[in-house]
Design an enzyme around this catalytic site. Structure first.
Site: not given
Ligand code: NDP
Length: 462
Positions: A43, A48, A51, A99, A179, A183, A206, A263, A304, A312, A437, A442
């Site tokens: 984070c 976070c 980012k 920290y 995400y 982003e 998704r 992911g 995680d 976080t 307003h 609102e």
């Molecule tokens: P996510 O799980 O959000 O998204 C992963 C994406 O990768 C999905 O679109 C998924 O597709 C795709 N994917 C996964 N495996 C494959 C593959 N083998 N081939 C092609 N596409 C694939 O993970 P992120 O890495 O974006 O973020 C990780 C985590 O970090 C998040 O789950 C969230 O918890 C946290 N995070 C939170 C944020 C926030 O709060 N603003 C910001 C950034 C991260 P499909 O949808 O089809 O499964």
């Protein structure tokens, strides 16, 4: 007096681990924490916080575009990537220092290095070989970017690398639709990088409300991000410092960088879980019960590394629950209901509770209150961008089940709306709340009639 070196040993100095350490320390427990990289974890160091700083930097381009009709002009704007990276590094170093200070204040011993289980009560610090024992052990080792086995995967950036690029690329291909992909696509595009997003599904994000997904995807395309759906990467090649991402249908995308955002996977490799008698699930996560306890009674896991809800504030909440259960004799299971979340895209998404689609499946009568409007600012700026506010309401009990916002400050609004949902407030309370307003928020208290309803899962007019 305990025969162990510590009452609590924590593996991982991220948000969850640090919170648990500080709380246990403040209870007078003898606590140690091991971190192999930098205190603060994903984070603070490479997630976070940096980012959000990058998102702020990239949002300035909107201000420069929107200001003219408000009377402002600038001769020339110039962006310096190295300055942004330096400012970001300065801030995360400051936070890391805070920290450290807070851990020291709570009398927590910090071990710089990876802690590896020797047996269920003994850990070895990899960097020094030192062995320590603890009465209770908390695994809070977090997660790392998942890099699937594509040919050329080593040529790609992960989010970790994207934060520290030496130069800003002119073009980038980002693979993923979650995400991080969404982003970073917004961040790079806002900084002037030609950005292509490749996603395997038909609509990114998704698990979000479909309205939000569709409208955000359209808005990002209107801004100039090229989004290629229903596409997979098959390999990546490098030629003369440029990269080619080859899609499974043979199409080629050339760019200065390719980033994978597919992911994350739990950090459970190389910490000797088997020697503690622990196994992982298919995703590589530590298996815990609803109190974050593993099958070995004195070993727990949060954040995680358990692959529950990888956010976080959730890790921090789990840390607080763990402390109550393990040290304060009050069995406390984390509450995962109604977690507000934001995607710091441009425009931004804020969401809490059930999506329209989930609510229609779960409840026999659902009312949808929806406003899709041009924010006041853009009536003058001329920006062709609209805002969505949507309430999902249980038509029988009147409880608000979900709120979904796309547009400026959506993240700030949704944090406050989460309180209303947590308090199980009804739509009538929203209606009785005086509007402020002129604000975009609102709209949330002035949508008096449903836009449409669902009866037994079927969409009907009213
Ligand atoms: P996510 O799980 O959000 O998204 C992963 C994406 O990768 C999905 O679109 C998924 O597709 C795709 N994917 C996964 N495996 C494959 C593959 N083998 N081939 C092609 N596409 C694939 O993970 P992120 O890495 O974006 O973020 C990780 C985590 O970090 C998040 O789950 C969230 O918890 C946290 N995070 C939170 C944020 C926030 O709060 N603003 C910001 C950034 C991260 P499909 O949808 O089809 O499964």
């Amino acid at each position: 007096m305990s025969t162990y070196d510590y009452d609590l040993f924590i593996i991982g100095g991220g948000s969850g681990g640090v919170r648990a350490a500080r709380l246990a320390g403040s209870l007078g427990k003898r606590v140690a924490i091991a971190e192999e990289y930098r205190i603060g974890g994903t984070c603070v160091i490479r997630g976070c916080i940096p980012k959000k700083l990058f998102a702020y930097a990239s949002a300035y381009s909107d201000v420069f575009k929107d200001m003219t009709e408000f009377g402002w002009s600038l001769e020339k704007t110039r962006f310096n990537w190295q300055q942004l990276v330096a400012s970001k590094n300065h801030e995360i170093t400051r936070l890391e220092g805070e920290y450290h200070k807070s851990l020291q204040k709570s009398q927590v011993k910090i071990y710089q290095g990876r802690a590896v289980f020797i047996d269920a009560w003994t850990l070895q610090i990899h960097s020094t070989g030192e062995r320590v024992t603890a009465e209770k052990i908390l695994i809070a080792s977090g997660s790392r970017p998942k890099i699937p086995d594509y040919p050329g995967k080593e040529l790609c950036l992960s989010s970790n690398d994207a934060f520290n690029l030496k130069t800003l690329p002119k073009s980038i291909v980002i693979v993923g639709g979650g995400y991080v992909a969404v982003e970073f696509a917004s961040i790079f595009h806002g900084l002037g990088v030609e950005t292509v997003l490749v996603y395997r599904g038909s609509l990114m994000l998704r698990h979000f409300d479909d309205d939000l997904r569709l409208l955000l995807q359209k808005a990002m395309e209107i801004r100039g991000i090229r989004i290629i759906c229903n596409a997979m990467i098959s390999r990546i090649e490098k030629q003369d410092n440029r990269y080619t991402a080859i899609l499974s249908d043979g199409k080629k995308l050339m760019a200065d960088q390719v980033m994978l955002a597919l992911g994350r996977i739990p950090n459970t490799d190389g910490i000797g879980l088997d020697r503690a008698g622990l196994a992982t699930d298919r995703a590589g996560a530590v298996v815990v019960n609803s109190y974050m306890q593993t099958k070995i009674d004195h070993i727990w896991a949060i954040g995680d590394v358990t692959n529950h809800v990888c956010l976080t504030p959730v890790a921090i909440h789990e840390a607080m629950c763990f402390i109550r259960t393990a040290f304060e004799n009050e069995m406390t299971a984390p509450d995962y209901d109604l977690i507000a979340t934001a995607v710091f895209s441009q425009p931004e998404i804020g969401t809490v509770g059930l999506s329209e689609e989930r609510a229609a499946q779960k409840f026999s009568h659902v009312e949808i209150y929806r406003a899709y409007f041009r924010p006041l600012r853009h009536t003058v700026s001329g920006r062709n961008e609209r805002m969505l506010t949507k309430l999902v309401v249980d038509g029988d009990r009147r409880t608000v089940l979900g709120v979904h916002i796309l547009g400026p400050n959506a993240s700030e609004m949704i944090q406050l709306l989460a309180i209303s949902l947590k308090g199980k407030l009804t739509k009538d309370v929203f209606d009785a709340t005086m509007a402020l307003h002129p604000t975009a928020a609102e709209e949330l208290v002035t949508m008096y009639s449903p836009s449409y309803c669902y009866r037994h899962g079927k969409k009907v007019k009213n």
